[in-house]
Design a protein around this motif. Structure first.
Motif, PDB file in Angstrom:
ATOM      1  N   VAL A 347       3.657  -1.495  -2.153  1.00  8.77           N
ATOM      2  CA  VAL A 347       2.732  -0.945  -3.221  1.00  8.77           C
ATOM      3  C   VAL A 347       1.450  -1.789  -2.603  1.00  8.77           C
ATOM      4  O   VAL A 347       0.227  -1.157  -2.955  1.00  8.77           O
ATOM      5  CB  VAL A 347       2.980  -1.547  -4.601  1.00  8.77           C
ATOM      6  CG1 VAL A 347       1.903  -1.189  -5.592  1.00  8.77           C
ATOM      7  CG2 VAL A 347       4.172  -0.586  -4.915  1.00  8.77           C
ATOM      8  N   GLU A 350      -1.459  -0.040  -0.974  1.00  8.65           N
ATOM      9  CA  GLU A 350      -2.336   1.080  -1.804  1.00  8.65           C
ATOM     10  C   GLU A 350      -3.471   0.680  -2.323  1.00  8.65           C
ATOM     11  O   GLU A 350      -3.183  -0.498  -3.290  1.00  8.65           O
ATOM     12  CB  GLU A 350      -1.231   1.598  -2.626  1.00  8.65           C
ATOM     13  CG  GLU A 350       0.063   2.232  -1.851  1.00  8.65           C
ATOM     14  CD  GLU A 350      -0.132   3.433  -0.934  1.00  8.65           C
ATOM     15  OE1 GLU A 350      -1.367   4.208  -0.999  1.00  8.65           O
ATOM     16  OE2 GLU A 350       0.525   3.504  -0.032  1.00  8.65           O
ATOM     17  N   LEU A 353      -4.572   3.506  -6.161  1.00 11.18           N
ATOM     18  CA  LEU A 353      -3.695   4.122  -7.077  1.00 11.18           C
ATOM     19  C   LEU A 353      -4.358   3.377  -8.546  1.00 11.18           C
ATOM     20  O   LEU A 353      -4.011   3.902  -9.382  1.00 11.18           O
ATOM     21  CB  LEU A 353      -2.522   3.524  -6.983  1.00 11.18           C
ATOM     22  CG  LEU A 353      -1.562   4.233  -5.687  1.00 11.18           C
ATOM     23  CD1 LEU A 353      -0.289   3.477  -5.793  1.00 11.18           C
ATOM     24  CD2 LEU A 353      -1.548   5.737  -5.824  1.00 11.18           C
ATOM     25  N   SER A 358      -0.335   0.963 -10.214  1.00 10.25           N
ATOM     26  CA  SER A 358       0.220  -0.003  -9.320  1.00 10.25           C
ATOM     27  C   SER A 358       1.091  -1.036 -10.169  1.00 10.25           C
ATOM     28  O   SER A 358       2.103  -1.273  -9.511  1.00 10.25           O
ATOM     29  CB  SER A 358      -0.718  -0.807  -8.555  1.00 10.25           C
ATOM     30  OG  SER A 358      -1.581  -0.047  -8.044  1.00 10.25           O
ATOM     31  N   THR A 521      -0.710   8.561  -2.508  1.00  7.20           N
ATOM     32  CA  THR A 521      -0.595   7.234  -1.724  1.00  7.20           C
ATOM     33  C   THR A 521      -1.312   7.490  -0.366  1.00  7.20           C
ATOM     34  O   THR A 521      -1.533   8.543  -0.065  1.00  7.20           O
ATOM     35  CB  THR A 521       0.788   6.957  -1.486  1.00  7.20           C
ATOM     36  OG1 THR A 521       1.436   7.684  -0.403  1.00  7.20           O
ATOM     37  CG2 THR A 521       1.614   6.840  -2.763  1.00  7.20           C
ATOM     38  N   GLU A 522      -1.855   6.438  -0.007  1.00  5.08           N
ATOM     39  CA  GLU A 522      -2.574   6.418   1.384  1.00  5.08           C
ATOM     40  C   GLU A 522      -1.546   6.054   2.482  1.00  5.08           C
ATOM     41  O   GLU A 522      -1.495   6.547   3.547  1.00  5.08           O
ATOM     42  CB  GLU A 522      -3.540   5.278   1.318  1.00  5.08           C
ATOM     43  CG  GLU A 522      -4.418   5.463   0.458  1.00  5.08           C
ATOM     44  CD  GLU A 522      -5.363   3.897   0.196  1.00  5.08           C
ATOM     45  OE1 GLU A 522      -6.193   3.893   0.931  1.00  5.08           O
ATOM     46  OE2 GLU A 522      -5.133   3.504  -0.709  1.00  5.08           O
ATOM     47  N   GLY A 524       2.254   5.698   1.860  1.00  6.96           N
ATOM     48  CA  GLY A 524       3.516   5.793   1.170  1.00  6.96           C
ATOM     49  C   GLY A 524       4.654   6.539   1.873  1.00  6.96           C
ATOM     50  O   GLY A 524       5.113   7.512   1.536  1.00  6.96           O
ATOM     51  N   ARG A 535       4.724  11.762   2.748  1.00  8.61           N
ATOM     52  CA  ARG A 535       4.029  10.686   1.718  1.00  8.61           C
ATOM     53  C   ARG A 535       4.389  11.462   0.376  1.00  8.61           C
ATOM     54  O   ARG A 535       3.687  12.274  -0.054  1.00  8.61           O
ATOM     55  CB  ARG A 535       2.449  10.606   1.942  1.00  8.61           C
ATOM     56  CG  ARG A 535       2.309   9.543   2.969  1.00  8.61           C
ATOM     57  CD  ARG A 535       0.596   9.268   3.040  1.00  8.61           C
ATOM     58  NE  ARG A 535       0.243  10.621   3.433  1.00  8.61           N
ATOM     59  CZ  ARG A 535      -1.075  10.892   3.053  1.00  8.61           C
ATOM     60  NH1 ARG A 535      -1.867   9.920   2.284  1.00  8.61           N
ATOM     61  NH2 ARG A 535      -1.684  11.735   3.634  1.00  8.61           N
ATOM     62  N   SER A 537       4.256  12.394  -3.479  1.00  8.44           N
ATOM     63  CA  SER A 537       3.413  12.003  -4.559  1.00  8.44           C
ATOM     64  C   SER A 537       3.920  11.280  -5.597  1.00  8.44           C
ATOM     65  O   SER A 537       5.350  11.450  -5.950  1.00  8.44           O
ATOM     66  CB  SER A 537       2.667  13.417  -4.775  1.00  8.44           C
ATOM     67  OG  SER A 537       2.027  13.965  -3.740  1.00  8.44           O
TER      68      SER A 537
END
Length: 777
Positions: A347, A350, A353, A358, A521-522, A524, A535, A537
């Motif tokens: 996490v 990221e 988020l 988060s 996410t960037e 994930g 990734r 969502s």
């Protein structure tokens, strides 16, 4: 064995293997393209394994107590097990050396195919979005310990100061998930080869014991599934034989049999009575079992941290569940419920988020830390971890009360639905209206939706995200790509066109970015299969559609051609299956909200003049519960959500759907009940095996069994495609059949795509000419 080493109090069943920034994906694809050699690939993989071990110790797992699972794979863990025991199909015999071994290039050839040799079939791993390669086993399969890679990776760790726990798919699951080889006689069952396979596992265990392994993890998720085609009594008998035999070996590590994805139920007494040392219980999907004789002699590994989803969850409840197992055995450990290959790394990677969202999440690293916390509580008592339990409870309470989690308007609309909202009317009347409107030829041709995503497309999207392109500049580039795709399809001769989806990064994420209730996410990334990563969502709140999503793109595409263009949407079940979905309400309720948003989109497409709309549901089979008692309820809400999304259109509007990577026979009634006018399905990789299910079921709607396996770099020949089409027509009335690839073309290159599509059209025209029919009967 003389004494049993202590099992670690906290562990995980597996860890993501692709790398935090997809390093393995990039290295494997570089190897495939010839940019690096096998030595370089091996070095990159070794560095990833080294980094993983160090990170897991940093997060709280023990370095020398077998807490770290040695679960790395270059492509797929089922393929790894098959190669380890020498289960290589005869068509790939040339890849095997004199010692029965196969190198990395050969390993990848099994997965991807080569020339006329089709790759191993691929399908979904239980009810997850991970795909495994299906081993092919027959009477001719010669089992042997053909690969010592698992031993070498353990030795690699030991040399660096770690005592890890080797992981391999267990013998029962390996055979239960296999299919008969091409050489096998009718009625052959791979599980019948268990007697021959067990000595190979015994040899592997002896090698691992000699190398210093104290524990080995054998994954047996087949034991929790009631969807395995093998009769339950035979499966349990196989488990009884396998683990009574392996457990009695003198030279072996201690055996930990893990059973993720559900409850063991009647398989638990079988494992309890065997001479293995530890049993893994999925207590997220399953329940705390009743007392079973002989469990008191086992270590019970409580899978209380969800390895399948990304929510921080109720840590206090997890600790209570694990602690309750003390009534069954004095030896309790905690773990994740499944391997963490299903979730992203961290996490903390990221940045967009938001603090609130988060704080509700736990990716792989956070879950490892949760396991370490619970393990400390088991050793030192609950008071030692009370602060962590309270923090998790506070985050859960904040999540449930946060704005957007519940939307009154969305819930009111769902509550007002009636039976009429799920019913499209008479199929025969729809067929007549659509035949007149579209006037398509016999065996109409189309593709599934996406065309290759070139480097130029990806660069443009990256430039847009960095602010280096304006929205208008980006849209102009995408329109140019759409024009190119339309001109290409017309030149090839396809009958129903698509716009190619250049503007979409992912078939689920694209919609998540345009619907309320989702976050993206960037970093994930999660492995889907091989080097393919997605990734997922995060669906965290009630879902609605603020404005139209796809209409402008579809309208522009239709303006370029006189041929019909399909509007392309992702269905509600697949959006759920390929996202991390909220766990605070039933899935069916969430699916209905997504369906209503899609219903609005379909209505806008229809109003804009788009006469064909495809609503993809490749994950319909994927979410089918493993327990039969739960399947009817799932099929009711999953089919209902699709019908809710699609039932608002006129008879003349043709609704398509697409399904892939599934055993369709299990859900053929559900596919019929979707009531789509045309359903396209994966069929090329399995060589049209599905057509017998379609034929025997009496399925009478349009059907497009795929004739081009897009997950292999192979270009199917005209002869191959012709044979597949003719095989389909042997079982399905020609008036129903459409011709299409197995799936979207996003991951393929343009050269192979164009050649393959040309071959498909050449084959289709040849079959049309043979049939001497120009329109459907």
């Amino acid at each position: 064995m003389t004494t049993t080493p202590a099992f670690p109090t906290g562990t995980i069943l597996g860890y993501p293997r692709i790398g935090r920034r997809r390093e393995l994906k990039k290295a494997v694809e570089a190897f495939w393209s010839g940019r690096i050699d096998e030595t370089e690939l091996e070095a990159i993989a070794a560095e990833l394994r080294t980094t993983t071990r160090a990170r897991l110790v940093e997060l709280g797992l023990g370095a020398t107590d077998s807490a770290i699972p040695e679960s790395f794979s270059y492509y797929d863990h089922v393929l790894d097990a098959a190669v380890t025991v020498g289960a290589v199909p005869r068509r790939f015999a040339s890849l095997v050396d004199a010692d029965g071994r196969i190198d990395l290039a050969g390993y990848f050839t099994l997965a991807r195919g080569e020339g006329d040799n089709l790759p191993l079939e691929m399908t979904k791993w239980f009810d997850s979005n991970y795909h495994y390669l299906v081993p092919e086993i027959g009477p001719e399969t010669s089992f042997s310990l053909a690969s010592d890679r698992i031993v070498r990776q353990f030795a690699e760790a030991k040399a660096a100061g770690y005592v890890t726990r080797p992981v391999i798919v267990g013998p029962v699951t390996l055979l239960a998930l296999s299919k008969p080889s091409d050489e096998a006689p009718t009625g052959f069952v791979p599980l019948s080869r268990l007697d021959d396979l067990i000595p190979v596992y015994a040899a592997l265990l002896a090698r691992l014991a000699e190398a210093g392994a104290e524990w080995v993890q054998l994954d047996e998720p087949a034991l929790v599934s009631e969807s395995i085609e093998v009769p339950r009594a035979e499966l349990l008998g196989a488990a009884r034989f396998a683990y009574s035999t392996l457990g009695r070996l003198e030279q072996r590590p201690a055996l930990f049999v893990a059973a993720p994805y559900g409850s063991l139920d009647d398989a638990l007494p079988v494992l309890a009575e065997s001479p293995i040392e530890a049993i893994g219980l999925d207590l997220v999907r399953g329940q705390t079992p009743d007392a079973v004789a002989a469990l008191a002699d086992k270590t019970l590994v409580a899978g209380v941290i969800d390895g399948h989803n990304i929510w921080r969850g109720d840590l206090a409840a997890a600790f209570a569940t694990a602690s309750a197992l003390a009534t069954l055995s004095p030896r309790i450990a905690v773990s994740t419920s499944t391997s963490l290959l299903h979730v992203p790394h961290d996490v903390l990677d990221e940045s967009s988020l938001g603090d609130d969202l988060s704080s509700w999440l736990a990716f792989a690293d956070q879950k490892v830390a949760q396991v370490a916390t619970l393990a400390r509580g088991l050793v030192d008592g609950q008071s030692a971890i009370q602060d962590e339990l309270d923090a998790a409870s506070a985050a859960l309470a904040a999540r449930l009360a946060a704005p957007g989690v519940r939307d009154g308007e969305v819930r009111a609309r769902a509550a007002d639905l009636t039976e009429a909202d799920f019913n499209r009317g008479d199929y025969a009347a729809r067929v007549a209206a659509q035949d007149e409107a579209f006037d398509l030829p016999f065996l109409p041709t189309t593709t599934i939706g996406s065309f290759p995503q070139t480097g130029e497309i990806r660069r443009a999207r990256a430039q847009l995200n960095k602010g280096e392109l304006t929205t208008d500049e980006y849209a102009a580039l995408m329109r140019a790509e759409i024009r190119r795709v339309v001109e290409l399809q017309e030149e090839i001769g396809l009958d129903v066109l698509v716009h190619g989806e250049p503007e979409r990064n992912d078939m689920v994420q694209y919609f998540a970015e345009n619907l309320d209730g989702f976050a993206v996410t960037e970093n994930g990334w999660v492995q889907s299969y091989g080097s393919r990563c997605t990734r997922p969502s995060i669906l965290w709140g009630d879902v609605s559609r603020p404005k139209p999503i796809t209409v402008d793109w579809s309208v522009y595409t239709q303006s370029l051609t006189e041929k019909p263009v399909k509007g392309m949407l992702t269905g509600p079940v697949t959006i759920l299956a390929w996202s991390f979905v909220r766990d605070d309400q039933p899935l069916g309720e969430t699916a209905r909200q997504v369906a209503l948003a899609l219903r609005d989109e379909i209505g806008d497409l229809e109003a804009a003049g788009i006469g064909i709309v495809q609503v993809d549901e490749p994950a319909l089979r994927e979410l089918l519960p493993l327990k039969k008692k739960d399947q009817a309820a799932y099929l009711d809400w999953s089919v209902g959500s699709f019908k809710l999304a699609t039932a608002g259109v006129a008879e003349v509007t043709q609704i398509h759907t697409h399904l892939c990577y599934s055993e369709f026979g299990v859900v053929i009634d559900a596919i019929r009940n979707l009531d789509a006018d045309v359903t396209s399905i994966e069929a090329a990789r399995s060589r049209m095996e599905v057509v017998s299910d379609i034929s025997s079921s009496g399925f009478d709607h349009g059907i497009g069994p795929g004739v081009y396996d897009i997950h292999s770099p192979r270009v199917p020949s005209v002869t191959e495609v012709t044979e597949l089409i003719e095989r389909a027509l042997e079982s399905i009335p020609g008036r129903q059949v459409w011709i299409n690839p197995d799936c979207g073309l996003k991951t393929r290159g343009y050269d192979e795509t164009v050649e393959s599509l040309r071959n498909i059209l050449t084959a289709t025209r040849a079959v049309r000419a043979k049939s001497e029919v120009s329109v459907p009967a």
